[in-house]
Write a protein that holds these residues in place. Structure first.
Motif, PDB file in Angstrom:
ATOM      1  N   PHE A   1       0.741  -1.490   0.423  1.00 41.29           N
ATOM      2  CA  PHE A   1       0.271   0.076   0.149  1.00 41.29           C
ATOM      3  C   PHE A   1       0.944   1.440   0.047  1.00 41.29           C
ATOM      4  O   PHE A   1       0.681   2.718  -0.067  1.00 41.29           O
ATOM      5  CB  PHE A   1      -0.421   0.001   1.122  1.00 41.29           C
ATOM      6  N   ALA A   2       2.046   1.132   0.747  1.00 38.02           N
ATOM      7  CA  ALA A   2       2.865   2.694   0.827  1.00 38.02           C
ATOM      8  C   ALA A   2       3.428   2.696  -0.518  1.00 38.02           C
ATOM      9  O   ALA A   2       3.552   3.718  -1.152  1.00 38.02           O
ATOM     10  CB  ALA A   2       3.381   2.067   1.364  1.00 38.02           C
ATOM     11  N   THR A   3       3.560   1.737  -1.503  1.00 39.60           N
ATOM     12  CA  THR A   3       4.270   2.240  -2.600  1.00 39.60           C
ATOM     13  C   THR A   3       3.022   2.823  -3.643  1.00 39.60           C
ATOM     14  O   THR A   3       3.101   3.392  -4.238  1.00 39.60           O
ATOM     15  CB  THR A   3       4.630   1.069  -3.729  1.00 39.60           C
ATOM     16  N   VAL A   4       1.520   2.910  -3.614  1.00 38.72           N
ATOM     17  CA  VAL A   4       0.790   2.679  -4.351  1.00 38.72           C
ATOM     18  C   VAL A   4       0.010   4.163  -3.738  1.00 38.72           C
ATOM     19  O   VAL A   4      -0.170   5.210  -4.544  1.00 38.72           O
ATOM     20  CB  VAL A   4      -0.667   2.077  -4.495  1.00 38.72           C
ATOM     21  N   TYR A   5       0.556   4.753  -2.833  1.00 43.98           N
ATOM     22  CA  TYR A   5      -0.056   5.940  -1.631  1.00 43.98           C
ATOM     23  C   TYR A   5       0.086   7.029  -2.446  1.00 43.98           C
ATOM     24  O   TYR A   5      -0.480   8.207  -3.112  1.00 43.98           O
ATOM     25  CB  TYR A   5      -0.052   5.215  -0.570  1.00 43.98           C
ATOM     26  N   PRO A   6       1.412   7.164  -2.631  1.00 43.30           N
ATOM     27  CA  PRO A   6       2.004   8.284  -2.707  1.00 43.30           C
ATOM     28  C   PRO A   6       1.388   8.718  -4.652  1.00 43.30           C
ATOM     29  O   PRO A   6       0.977  10.451  -4.975  1.00 43.30           O
ATOM     30  CB  PRO A   6       3.305   8.495  -3.369  1.00 43.30           C
ATOM     31  N   SER A   7       1.970   7.978  -5.077  1.00 43.64           N
ATOM     32  CA  SER A   7       0.371   8.513  -6.368  1.00 43.64           C
ATOM     33  C   SER A   7      -0.571   8.599  -6.739  1.00 43.64           C
ATOM     34  O   SER A   7      -1.187   8.723  -7.945  1.00 43.64           O
ATOM     35  CB  SER A   7       1.293   7.313  -7.947  1.00 43.64           C
TER      36      SER A   7
END
Length: 174
Positions: free
Chosen positions: A166-172
């Protein structure tokens, strides 16, 4: 003596037959070593996945290597799956760059759903590493649906993996 026969055969192939045949089909050799009865050969083959993918070329790696690895996830022991998960994190350039990351996701998703903690953690680590090399639009298309599938999983390993990705998806996310 019997267990050294595959090693001797590969050595003979590399030293004597390969120069005479022109080139060795690296993918066929990988498949043979992964199908071996010797776990040491299997783990060594799994650790060479990046090199073989580079040798195959991006298109063949996406169309042959990745589907083969995905189809074998349920057949191998945790040691081999760990080596595959680790190698998969470094395959982005071998498959043609961040635009083609979607072809890696089925393999890593299957590994992220495994019950063995170390395999699951390495798959998530590889997904995060891949996400760092992936354009935002590809993350939104491929990683967002991955997180949704993993979080909707029936068992806890999928949900734990979703939290890690999830942390990979959240910023974008817009």
């Amino acid at each position: 003596l019997i267990s050294t026969a595959p090693v001797a055969r590969r050595w003979l192939l590399r030293r004597w037959a390969a120069p005479r045949m022109g080139s060795v089909d690296a993918f066929a050799l990988l498949v043979e070593e992964l199908k071996s009865d010797d776990i040491v050969d299997q783990v060594a083959a799994a650790k060479r996945i990046n090199t073989i993918a580079l040798g195959m070329g991006a298109e063949k790696a996406r169309s042959q290597l990745l589907p083969f690895l995905r189809s074998c996830v349920d057949e191998y022991t945790d040691e081999i799956l760990l080596a595959v998960a680790e190698a998969a994190g470094g395959l982005v350039q071998a498959i043609g760059g961040g635009e083609h990351v979607g072809s890696l996701i089925p393999l890593l998703e299957a590994l992220a759903e495994k019950e063995e903690t170390i395999v699951r953690a390495k798959a998530v680590q590889s997904l995060v590493m891949i996400g760092a090399q992936t354009p935002a639009n590809v993350i939104q298309e491929d990683f967002m649906s991955l997180v949704k599938r993993l979080s909707a999983g029936e068992f806890f390993p999928s949900r734990i993996s979703a939290a890690g990705v999830f942390a990979t998806v959240y910023p974008s996310t817009p």
